[in-house]
Design an enzyme around this catalytic site. Structure first.
Site, PDB file in Angstrom:
ATOM      1  N   HIS A   1      72.983  -5.390  22.263  1.00 16.16           N
ATOM      2  CA  HIS A   1      73.453  -4.124  22.820  1.00 16.16           C
ATOM      3  C   HIS A   1      74.656  -4.369  23.725  1.00 16.16           C
ATOM      4  O   HIS A   1      75.005  -5.505  24.040  1.00 16.16           O
ATOM      5  CB  HIS A   1      72.342  -3.439  23.629  1.00 16.16           C
ATOM      6  CG  HIS A   1      71.340  -2.728  22.790  1.00 16.16           C
ATOM      7  ND1 HIS A   1      70.218  -3.344  22.286  1.00 16.16           N
ATOM      8  CD2 HIS A   1      71.278  -1.441  22.360  1.00 16.16           C
ATOM      9  CE1 HIS A   1      69.522  -2.475  21.586  1.00 16.16           C
ATOM     10  NE2 HIS A   1      70.149  -1.302  21.611  1.00 16.16           N
TER      11      HIS A   1
ATOM     12  N   LYS B   1      73.554  -1.899  29.127  1.00 14.97           N
ATOM     13  CA  LYS B   1      72.152  -1.546  28.900  1.00 14.97           C
ATOM     14  C   LYS B   1      71.265  -2.226  29.932  1.00 14.97           C
ATOM     15  O   LYS B   1      71.371  -3.431  30.167  1.00 14.97           O
ATOM     16  CB  LYS B   1      71.706  -1.934  27.486  1.00 14.97           C
ATOM     17  CG  LYS B   1      70.308  -1.440  27.145  1.00 14.97           C
ATOM     18  CD  LYS B   1      70.028  -1.556  25.655  1.00 14.97           C
ATOM     19  CE  LYS B   1      68.623  -1.074  25.317  1.00 14.97           C
ATOM     20  NZ  LYS B   1      68.413   0.346  25.667  1.00 14.97           N
TER      21      LYS B   1
END
Length: 230
Positions: free
Chosen positions: A137, A141
């Site tokens: 990600h 995040k």
């Protein structure tokens, strides 16, 4: 499809995309809540919405859910990382007849991968295939592993029988399904299940090209949730 008055809770990158898709699908953005001042000035009007869509931060999500419950407002929750309180929230929702739609991932494609993951877990039961998961990600995040990775791991563990838990590589043993977490640039989300045997390797991967798929799924969930309880 009935036009809805939708309140957005969280107005970061996801919130802005959700806003655009809501308007495209004929809905009205009723209120936007993104900070303490918004709640102070607009909080009393939350109850006048038809449904809320929540994409905030893990440390704020449960508080936001409680605010929607207090207003008896259906809420779609896209924030992950609050799993420790999930059973409590579900119990509260059922006991009081509130309305909650939570998913670790609202992408239609990812939900197909969830089903395929379950099938692979069952088909490789009692074989010599060794599984591991990797998720990648963007650097912003907050939670790791992602809610999507945890869903994949939990389903695989439940249906395959080889593993009793998931673990990061440094803490893994023979009973652990390993999850590797990478944070790179602005990657919206890639998840891969890998199955290795002495004879071959199987890979099941989902790679999001952007955040639009998550946002569209959340708006569709809001359309589904309106008028329902539980």
């Amino acid at each position: 499809m009935q036009p809805l008055k939708i309140s957005l809770i969280g107005y970061g990158r996801m919130g802005k995309i959700v806003e655009r898709i809501c308007v495209q699908r004929g809905h009205q953005i009723h209120q936007i809540f993104d900070n303490k001042e918004d709640w102070q000035t607009k909080g009393p009007f939350l109850k006048d919405s038809d449904v809320a869509i929540e994409f905030s931060l893990p440390e704020k999500s449960v508080e936001n859910i409680h605010k929607c419950f207090a207003a008896d407002l259906p809420v779609v929750v896209g924030t992950t990382g609050w799993d420790a309180q999930r059973d409590e929230i579900i119990s509260l929702c059922r006991k009081n007849g509130y309305s909650l739609f939570y998913a670790p991932n609202f992408s239609y494609g990812m939900n197909m991968v969830f089903r395929l993951n379950q099938l692979l877990a069952q088909m490789t039961k009692n074989t010599d295939y060794i599984a591991d998961l990797q998720e990648t990600h963007h650097i912003h995040k907050k939670d790791a592993p992602s809610g999507t990775a945890l869903k994949l791991a939990d389903d695989f563990i439940r249906l395959n029988g080889r593993y009793s838990k998931w673990a990061f590589p440094e803490n893994a043993n023979k009973d652990s399904l390993v999850i590797k977490c990478l944070r790179q640039d602005e990657v919206p989300g890639t998840h891969e299940l890998r199955l290795n045997s002495n004879e071959d390797e199987i890979s099941l991967q989902h790679r999001a090209k952007g955040r639009e798929g998550f946002a569209l799924g959340a708006v569709m969930a809001a359309e589904f949730l309106f008028g329902k309880k539980g």
